[in-house]
Enzyme design. Structure first.
Site, PDB file in Angstrom:
ATOM      1  N   GLY A  11       1.105  -0.954   0.343  1.00 31.91           N
ATOM      2  CA  GLY A  11       0.235   0.389  -0.067  1.00 31.91           C
ATOM      3  C   GLY A  11       0.988   1.457  -0.282  1.00 31.91           C
ATOM      4  O   GLY A  11       1.532   1.587   1.019  1.00 31.91           O
ATOM      5  N   ARG A  72       1.165  -4.664  -5.288  1.00 32.61           N
ATOM      6  CA  ARG A  72       1.062  -6.387  -4.686  1.00 32.61           C
ATOM      7  C   ARG A  72       1.112  -7.119  -5.803  1.00 32.61           C
ATOM      8  O   ARG A  72       0.648  -7.412  -7.089  1.00 32.61           O
ATOM      9  CB  ARG A  72      -0.326  -6.820  -4.373  1.00 32.61           C
ATOM     10  CG  ARG A  72      -1.304  -5.216  -3.166  1.00 32.61           C
ATOM     11  CD  ARG A  72      -1.382  -5.313  -2.143  1.00 32.61           C
ATOM     12  NE  ARG A  72      -2.342  -4.382  -1.543  1.00 32.61           N
ATOM     13  CZ  ARG A  72      -2.475  -3.857  -0.398  1.00 32.61           C
ATOM     14  NH1 ARG A  72      -0.176  -3.695   0.684  1.00 32.61           N
ATOM     15  NH2 ARG A  72      -2.674  -2.475  -0.035  1.00 32.61           N
ATOM     16  N   ASP A 103       5.253  -4.332   5.836  1.00 31.47           N
ATOM     17  CA  ASP A 103       5.503  -5.685   6.681  1.00 31.47           C
ATOM     18  C   ASP A 103       4.996  -6.426   5.612  1.00 31.47           C
ATOM     19  O   ASP A 103       6.350  -7.571   5.684  1.00 31.47           O
ATOM     20  CB  ASP A 103       4.479  -6.149   7.660  1.00 31.47           C
ATOM     21  CG  ASP A 103       4.458  -7.186   8.145  1.00 31.47           C
ATOM     22  OD1 ASP A 103       5.050  -7.566   9.217  1.00 31.47           O
ATOM     23  OD2 ASP A 103       3.759  -8.083   8.085  1.00 31.47           O
ATOM     24  N   THR A 126       4.019   2.736   5.443  1.00 27.65           N
ATOM     25  CA  THR A 126       2.677   2.151   5.768  1.00 27.65           C
ATOM     26  C   THR A 126       1.621   2.687   6.242  1.00 27.65           C
ATOM     27  O   THR A 126       2.028   3.592   7.514  1.00 27.65           O
ATOM     28  CB  THR A 126       2.521   0.673   6.289  1.00 27.65           C
ATOM     29  OG1 THR A 126       1.642   0.659   6.288  1.00 27.65           O
ATOM     30  CG2 THR A 126       3.212   0.368   6.902  1.00 27.65           C
ATOM     31  N   ASP A 128      -0.045   2.260   7.973  1.00 29.27           N
ATOM     32  CA  ASP A 128      -1.216   1.433   9.253  1.00 29.27           C
ATOM     33  C   ASP A 128      -0.521   1.455  10.800  1.00 29.27           C
ATOM     34  O   ASP A 128      -0.483   0.991  12.190  1.00 29.27           O
ATOM     35  CB  ASP A 128      -0.950  -0.890   8.412  1.00 29.27           C
ATOM     36  CG  ASP A 128      -1.855  -0.662   8.023  1.00 29.27           C
ATOM     37  OD1 ASP A 128      -2.796   0.555   7.506  1.00 29.27           O
ATOM     38  OD2 ASP A 128      -1.585  -0.998   6.986  1.00 29.27           O
ATOM     39  N   ASP A 130       1.810  -0.570  11.770  1.00 29.26           N
ATOM     40  CA  ASP A 130       2.098  -1.972  12.211  1.00 29.26           C
ATOM     41  C   ASP A 130       3.547  -2.580  11.681  1.00 29.26           C
ATOM     42  O   ASP A 130       3.490  -3.745  12.324  1.00 29.26           O
ATOM     43  CB  ASP A 130       0.796  -2.637  11.441  1.00 29.26           C
ATOM     44  CG  ASP A 130       1.251  -2.794   9.957  1.00 29.26           C
ATOM     45  OD1 ASP A 130       2.091  -2.189   9.826  1.00 29.26           O
ATOM     46  OD2 ASP A 130       0.511  -3.769   8.962  1.00 29.26           O
ATOM     47  N   ARG A 172      -5.987  -2.087   8.508  1.00 31.55           N
ATOM     48  CA  ARG A 172      -5.396  -3.729   8.516  1.00 31.55           C
ATOM     49  C   ARG A 172      -5.806  -4.422   9.878  1.00 31.55           C
ATOM     50  O   ARG A 172      -6.877  -3.970  10.026  1.00 31.55           O
ATOM     51  CB  ARG A 172      -4.511  -3.984   7.778  1.00 31.55           C
ATOM     52  CG  ARG A 172      -4.374  -4.484   6.014  1.00 31.55           C
ATOM     53  CD  ARG A 172      -2.857  -4.923   6.243  1.00 31.55           C
ATOM     54  NE  ARG A 172      -2.466  -5.392   4.585  1.00 31.55           N
ATOM     55  CZ  ARG A 172      -1.744  -5.988   3.934  1.00 31.55           C
ATOM     56  NH1 ARG A 172      -0.972  -5.816   4.260  1.00 31.55           N
ATOM     57  NH2 ARG A 172      -1.848  -5.950   2.711  1.00 31.55           N
TER      58      ARG A 172
END
Ligand code: ADP
Ligand code: F6P
Length: 323
Positions: A11, A72, A103, A126, A128, A130, A172
């Site tokens: 992303g 992706r 990730d 990202t 996110d 994460d 996510r």
């Protein structure tokens, strides 16, 4: 002259362009040649590769998205395709490379390093947030601010009508975006996948907020919990007379937009550290990030094996202050 490659993957996130610019300009200042691998690992497989100089990265520091494009690329999980990508890099004489991504992208880089031993460095990018090894990822700060603007706008109209609104945000399986935006935006209720959800309690809180004199209720919902439509349905399944609930799914609005100062500065610092690592004699496979306000680097295997810890203290503060 040594040749390095750079790609963005997964992303996109605001700040990726600032990182590309940083890598290209700093590497050129060290008299390295930089090759841009387009569309993430897909471009590595297809040889979609361009030579970059300082002018290739003019006028991008303020732009969201990524000038190198991203993708992706499920094939990359298969060693057969990574072998193909390795042959492409060799054909271009690219001896080491930098990956900017989340990730999954850094896992791809780790696998490639373990397969072929090509020196490589990952920069966390990202919205996110994460990745456990770093406090922040590129794009997170900008995305939080984008969500904040949305909360402010939604709050105005909810207050005018005395309504509740569920605002669904990305992330996510990670609740960081929801928690930070919820805290800074004064949300009454913040729902994240890391904490248990009790719909009956949420229902009561909405009713109680009204009794307390609140004339709007903002519920920030991380996408990792459920959809805003589903949550609304669950809340309305109980006894909730006299409550009007609206929903907003913010979607891709959160991924675009001009990067914040914090993301541009972090991107530039990470870019310089990444290039310094690549030219060091024993680079190996590494990642860069920020910990306790200091730029750091770490072995990629170790970094990806760290378990992510949700900041429950901050969550407690966020939910307490929203009452
Ligand atoms: P992000 O990097 O934002 O987390 P993805 O999870 O979609 O995004 O990962 C981006 C790409 O990284 C994938 O499409 C794939 O090419 C590669 N990738 C992800 N996981 C792995 C893995 N375990 N092994 C090899 N490559 C991977
Ligand atoms: O990883 C970034 C992210 O925006 C997530 O927050 C979201 O779940 C996902 O990507 C959406 O992916 P796609 O662009 O494939 O729809």
């Amino acid at each position: 002259m040594r040749r390095i490659g750079i790609l963005t993957s997964g992303g996109d996130a605001p700040g990726m362009n600032a990182a590309i610019r940083g890598v290209v300009r700093y590497a050129n200042s060290l008299r390295l040649e930089v090759y841009g691998i387009q569309c993430g690992y897909d471009g590595m497989l297809k040889g979609d590769i361009i030579k970059m100089d300082n002018r290739s990265v003019s006028d991008i520091i303020h732009k969201g998205g990524t000038m190198l494009m991203t993708s992706r690329c499920p094939e990359f999980i298969d060693i057969k395709y990574r072998k193909k990508a390795n042959a492409v890099l060799q054909a271009y004489g690219i001896e080491s490379f930098i990956v900017i991504g989340g990730d999954g992208s850094l896992r791809g880089m780790r696998d490639f390093y373990n397969d072929f031993g090509t020196p490589c460095v990952g920069i966390p990018g990202t919205i996110d947030n994460d990745l456990a090894y770093t406090d922040y990822t590129l794009g997170f700060d900008t995305a939080v601010n984008t969500v904040l603007n949305a909360i402010n706008n939604v709050r105005d109209t909810m207050t005018a009508h005395n309504r509740a609104c569920i605002i669904e945000v990305m992330g996510r399986k990670c609740g960081d975006l929801a928690m930070h935006a919820g805290l800074a935006g004064g949300a009454e209720i913040i729902l994240v996948p890391e904490m248990p959800i009790d719909v009956a309690r949420i229902r009561k809180e909405i009713v109680y907020d009204k009794i307390k004199g609140k004339n709007s209720v903002i519920i920030i919902l991380a996408e990792g919990v459920c959809s805003c439509a589903s949550l609304k349905e669950q809340i309305l399944a109980g006894d909730v007379d006299d409550i009007q609930i609206r929903t907003v799914k913010l979607g891709y609005i959160q991924r675009g937009g001009t990067p914040s100062m914090a993301d541009r500065v972090l991107a530039s610092k990470c870019a310089v550290r990444a290039v310094d690592l690549l030219v060091s004699p024993n680079c190996g496979g590494r990642v860069v990030g920020i910990k306790d306000n200091k730029i750091m680097d770490m072995d990629v295997d170790t970094a990806l094996s760290i378990e992510r810890k949700f900041d429950t203290n901050l969550y407690k503060i966020a939910t307490t202050l929203g009452k």
